[in-house]
Design an enzyme around this catalytic site. Structure first.
Site, PDB file in Angstrom:
ATOM      1  N   HIS A 206     -31.838  10.720 -13.325  1.00 57.80           N
ATOM      2  CA  HIS A 206     -30.858  10.889 -14.163  1.00 57.80           C
ATOM      3  C   HIS A 206     -29.913  11.945 -13.755  1.00 57.80           C
ATOM      4  O   HIS A 206     -28.843  12.399 -14.273  1.00 57.80           O
ATOM      5  CB  HIS A 206     -31.343  11.533 -15.562  1.00 57.80           C
ATOM      6  CG  HIS A 206     -32.011  12.832 -15.641  1.00 57.80           C
ATOM      7  ND1 HIS A 206     -33.194  13.167 -15.132  1.00 57.80           N
ATOM      8  CD2 HIS A 206     -31.520  13.920 -15.903  1.00 57.80           C
ATOM      9  CE1 HIS A 206     -33.418  14.259 -15.185  1.00 57.80           C
ATOM     10  NE2 HIS A 206     -32.374  14.959 -15.671  1.00 57.80           N
TER      11      HIS A 206
HETATM   12  C1  UD1 Z   1     -28.512  17.215 -18.850  1.00 60.29           C
HETATM   13  C2  UD1 Z   1     -28.444  18.572 -18.015  1.00 60.29           C
HETATM   14  C3  UD1 Z   1     -29.603  18.156 -17.022  1.00 60.29           C
HETATM   15  C4  UD1 Z   1     -30.890  17.878 -17.417  1.00 60.29           C
HETATM   16  C5  UD1 Z   1     -30.833  16.670 -18.442  1.00 60.29           C
HETATM   17  C6  UD1 Z   1     -31.941  16.458 -19.055  1.00 60.29           C
HETATM   18  C7  UD1 Z   1     -26.351  19.236 -17.981  1.00 60.29           C
HETATM   19  C8  UD1 Z   1     -25.035  19.628 -17.309  1.00 60.29           C
HETATM   20  N1  UD1 Z   1     -27.125  18.422 -17.536  1.00 60.29           N
HETATM   21  O1  UD1 Z   1     -28.344  16.132 -18.196  1.00 60.29           O
HETATM   22  O2  UD1 Z   1     -29.737  19.451 -16.160  1.00 60.29           O
HETATM   23  O3  UD1 Z   1     -31.728  17.551 -16.453  1.00 60.29           O
HETATM   24  O4  UD1 Z   1     -29.967  17.111 -19.526  1.00 60.29           O
HETATM   25  O5  UD1 Z   1     -32.384  15.212 -19.537  1.00 60.29           O
HETATM   26  O6  UD1 Z   1     -26.589  20.088 -19.066  1.00 60.29           O
HETATM   27  N2  UD1 Z   1     -26.353  10.408 -23.437  1.00 60.29           N
HETATM   28  C9  UD1 Z   1     -26.913   9.503 -24.597  1.00 60.29           C
HETATM   29  N3  UD1 Z   1     -27.669   9.704 -25.361  1.00 60.29           N
HETATM   30  C10 UD1 Z   1     -28.070  11.235 -25.619  1.00 60.29           C
HETATM   31  C11 UD1 Z   1     -27.660  12.066 -24.515  1.00 60.29           C
HETATM   32  C12 UD1 Z   1     -27.058  11.611 -23.319  1.00 60.29           C
HETATM   33  O7  UD1 Z   1     -26.160   8.330 -24.463  1.00 60.29           O
HETATM   34  O8  UD1 Z   1     -28.912  11.575 -26.425  1.00 60.29           O
HETATM   35  C13 UD1 Z   1     -25.703   9.917 -22.320  1.00 60.29           C
HETATM   36  C14 UD1 Z   1     -24.067  10.087 -22.473  1.00 60.29           C
HETATM   37  O9  UD1 Z   1     -23.469   8.859 -22.088  1.00 60.29           O
HETATM   38  C15 UD1 Z   1     -23.745  11.358 -21.838  1.00 60.29           C
HETATM   39  C16 UD1 Z   1     -24.563  11.269 -20.752  1.00 60.29           C
HETATM   40  O10 UD1 Z   1     -25.839  10.346 -21.052  1.00 60.29           O
HETATM   41  O11 UD1 Z   1     -22.503  11.613 -21.250  1.00 60.29           O
HETATM   42  C17 UD1 Z   1     -25.148  12.452 -19.967  1.00 60.29           C
HETATM   43  O12 UD1 Z   1     -25.525  13.575 -20.885  1.00 60.29           O
HETATM   44  P1  UD1 Z   1     -25.544  15.044 -20.782  1.00 60.29           P
HETATM   45  O13 UD1 Z   1     -26.235  15.724 -21.786  1.00 60.29           O
HETATM   46  O14 UD1 Z   1     -24.020  15.467 -20.492  1.00 60.29           O
HETATM   47  O15 UD1 Z   1     -26.291  15.361 -19.450  1.00 60.29           O
HETATM   48  P2  UD1 Z   1     -27.682  14.816 -18.975  1.00 60.29           P
HETATM   49  O16 UD1 Z   1     -27.388  13.741 -17.785  1.00 60.29           O
HETATM   50  O17 UD1 Z   1     -28.401  14.406 -19.986  1.00 60.29           O
HETATM   51  N1  UDP Z   2     -39.878  13.239 -20.469  1.00 62.52           N
HETATM   52  C1  UDP Z   2     -40.231  12.480 -21.462  1.00 62.52           C
HETATM   53  N2  UDP Z   2     -39.878  11.278 -21.503  1.00 62.52           N
HETATM   54  C2  UDP Z   2     -39.020  10.374 -20.560  1.00 62.52           C
HETATM   55  C3  UDP Z   2     -38.877  11.426 -19.583  1.00 62.52           C
HETATM   56  C4  UDP Z   2     -39.105  12.720 -19.333  1.00 62.52           C
HETATM   57  O1  UDP Z   2     -40.964  13.002 -22.231  1.00 62.52           O
HETATM   58  O2  UDP Z   2     -38.891   9.238 -20.520  1.00 62.52           O
HETATM   59  C5  UDP Z   2     -40.008  14.478 -20.048  1.00 62.52           C
HETATM   60  C6  UDP Z   2     -40.897  15.169 -18.967  1.00 62.52           C
HETATM   61  O3  UDP Z   2     -42.395  14.830 -19.188  1.00 62.52           O
HETATM   62  C7  UDP Z   2     -40.710  16.620 -18.770  1.00 62.52           C
HETATM   63  C8  UDP Z   2     -39.316  16.416 -19.359  1.00 62.52           C
HETATM   64  O4  UDP Z   2     -39.031  15.368 -20.254  1.00 62.52           O
HETATM   65  O5  UDP Z   2     -41.617  17.367 -19.547  1.00 62.52           O
HETATM   66  C9  UDP Z   2     -38.344  16.551 -18.115  1.00 62.52           C
HETATM   67  O6  UDP Z   2     -36.954  16.470 -18.728  1.00 62.52           O
HETATM   68  P1  UDP Z   2     -35.706  15.733 -17.645  1.00 62.52           P
HETATM   69  O7  UDP Z   2     -36.502  14.926 -16.413  1.00 62.52           O
HETATM   70  O8  UDP Z   2     -34.870  15.059 -18.632  1.00 62.52           O
HETATM   71  O9  UDP Z   2     -34.893  17.035 -17.518  1.00 62.52           O
HETATM   72  P2  UDP Z   2     -35.245  17.849 -15.962  1.00 62.52           P
HETATM   73  O10 UDP Z   2     -36.557  18.537 -16.092  1.00 62.52           O
HETATM   74  O11 UDP Z   2     -34.653  17.442 -15.096  1.00 62.52           O
HETATM   75  O12 UDP Z   2     -34.141  19.114 -16.541  1.00 62.52           O
END
Ligand code: UD1
Ligand code: UDP
Length: 378
Positions: A206
């Site tokens: 992601h």
């Molecule tokens: C964010 C964090 C990243 C973290 C991740 C955890 C930032 C800059 N990045 O990335 O460090 O690893 O969360 O998972 O804060 N979207 C949905 N539904 C949701 C959430 C997101 O559809 O509930 C989609 C939207 O199209 C959105 C995209 O995901 O634009 C990205 O979401 P965003 O929260 O901006 O960043 P993440 O990639 O989730």
């Molecule tokens: N995780 C989860 N369901 C998923 C993918 C990840 O519960 O489908 C949990 C995972 O076990 C870990 C946390 O989410 O505890 C990690 O989050 P993510 O990978 O979204 O973000 P990052 O750690 O890279 O910021």
């Protein structure tokens, strides 16, 4: 004594669950939680509140998705209003997301001390949005809860005062230890997927550096597709990645041997990780959970802030530049002998230590000097 906790993204709900439980055990502390709404799908947010026993947030700002500046700016504006109303003694922020940055900045501008959980991590790659968020948050923080020795060193090198830094261990280890048994009791994910322990690979993707670069994303997808001809691969897909794959019509091209599923709840994810033959990911949290479970991990990135995992032998970096090098990394990890099981992330009591330190700090705070406010016309 009031602590306002600011969360917004999936991993922060998991981290906060470990700390909130510890804060709740301290009668002198009242915790008020703000959810920025950065993650809002049920599978990215609600499921964690249901499974982890987290109380519903007092505020959900419903900020949603958007460009970095817009998303962070909206959070900043709304968090400021809540902090002015709640007047906490501390603001607690987690990790490195835009919610972390907005929470820290809003608090610091109001002269409310910030406590940062997961302080000091560095990838030294300023192209990553997470790196910018971490660096700024650390430098706005009054208390820095560092999970590792490497994190402490990074903070020292950046001139953060020694007295502000606390090595507490990793709250994600607390969470895993606490929920591991529940996951074994409750999760049915292996039978749902018809998987046998040790005979499948878990993949998650992601991070922006992979999803927003077509060449890297295609390389990852092609390598996982090839791998799935040899061993089952399951990909619980983050909505960001799903949208980008769908946009490029790539989802239809994936072989049926690759199981592309919705994001999982924490208990199912823990169960899936614990029984996997190998994990491959660009997630920060998942890299560590591979280690906690003694499962080899191939990290699809150029760098990692969890550098001790590389030395431990459980994790290797595999920048997704070409399919051949990813396949080599996957095969080597599948054939690898177990790495070290050194205790790298504390004893699973990081939440408790954070609560203790906060309480100590709050008790030390002197009454602020009273200043006479001067009101001027706008
Ligand atoms: C964010 C964090 C990243 C973290 C991740 C955890 C930032 C800059 N990045 O990335 O460090 O690893 O969360 O998972 O804060 N979207 C949905 N539904 C949701 C959430 C997101 O559809 O509930 C989609 C939207 O199209 C959105 C995209 O995901 O634009 C990205 O979401 P965003 O929260 O901006 O960043 P993440 O990639 O989730
Ligand atoms: N995780 C989860 N369901 C998923 C993918 C990840 O519960 O489908 C949990 C995972 O076990 C870990 C946390 O989410 O505890 C990690 O989050 P993510 O990978 O979204 O973000 P990052 O750690 O890279 O910021």
């Amino acid at each position: 004594m009031r602590v306002v906790t600011i969360v917004g993204a999936r991993p922060q709900f998991i981290k906060a669950a470990a700390v909130s439980r510890a804060l709740e055990a301290v009668p002198e502390i009242t915790e008020v939680m703000i959810h920025t709404g950065q993650h809002y799908d049920s599978a990215m947010s609600d499921v964690f509140f249901q499974e982890l026993g987290l109380r519903l947030p007092a505020y959900n700002l419903g900020v949603g998705s958007g460009a970095h500046g817009m998303q962070t700016g909206r959070m900043l504006e709304q968090i400021e209003k809540v902090l002015q109303k709640e007047e906490p003694d501390y603001v607690l922020v987690y990790g490195d997301t835009n919610s972390t940055l907005a929470g820290a900045l809003a608090a610091a501008k109001l002269h409310i001390p910030v406590a940062h959980v997961e302080a000091g991590l560095r990838s030294f790659d300023r192209q990553m949005p997470e790196e910018l968020n971490r660096v700024v948050t650390d430098h706005l923080s009054a208390i820095l809860f560092a999970p590792t020795n490497a994190a402490i060193e990074n903070l020292r090198k950046e001139g953060i005062p020694e007295l502000a830094i606390f090595q507490v261990g990793d709250v994600m280890y607390d969470a895993l230890r606490y929920f591991r048994t529940k996951a074994q009791e409750r999760s049915r994910i292996l039978s749902t997927l018809d998987f046998e322990a040790g005979r499948y690979i878990v993949a998650t993707i992601h991070r922006a550096e992979n999803t927003d670069d077509t060449s890297r994303l295609e390389t990852i997808v092609q390598a996982l597709a090839l791998l799935s001809a040899e061993i089952s691969v399951v990909l619980p897909l983050h909505p960001r990645t799903r949208k980008i794959l769908a946009c490029g019509n790539l989802i239809e091209e994936l072989p049926t041997s690759m199981r592309v599923i919705e994001p999982l709840g924490y208990l199912d994810m823990l169960m899936l990780e614990a029984n996997a033959r190998m994990i491959t990911t660009d997630s920060g949290g998942v890299q560590k959970e591979a280690f906690f479970n003694g499962v080899p991990c191939v990290t699809l990135r150029d760098s990692t802030e969890w550098i001790e995992l590389l030395d431990s032998g459980w994790n290797v970096l595999a920048p997704p530049t070409d399919v051949g090098s990813l396949m080599t990394a996957f095969r080597q990890a599948l054939e690898s002998t177990p790495g070290s099981d050194a205790n790298l992330y504390g004893n699973g009591d990081a939440g408790h230590r954070i609560a203790e330190i906060l309480l100590r700090k709050i008790n030390q705070v002197q009454e602020p000097e009273m200043h006479t406010a001067v009101t001027c016309p706008e």
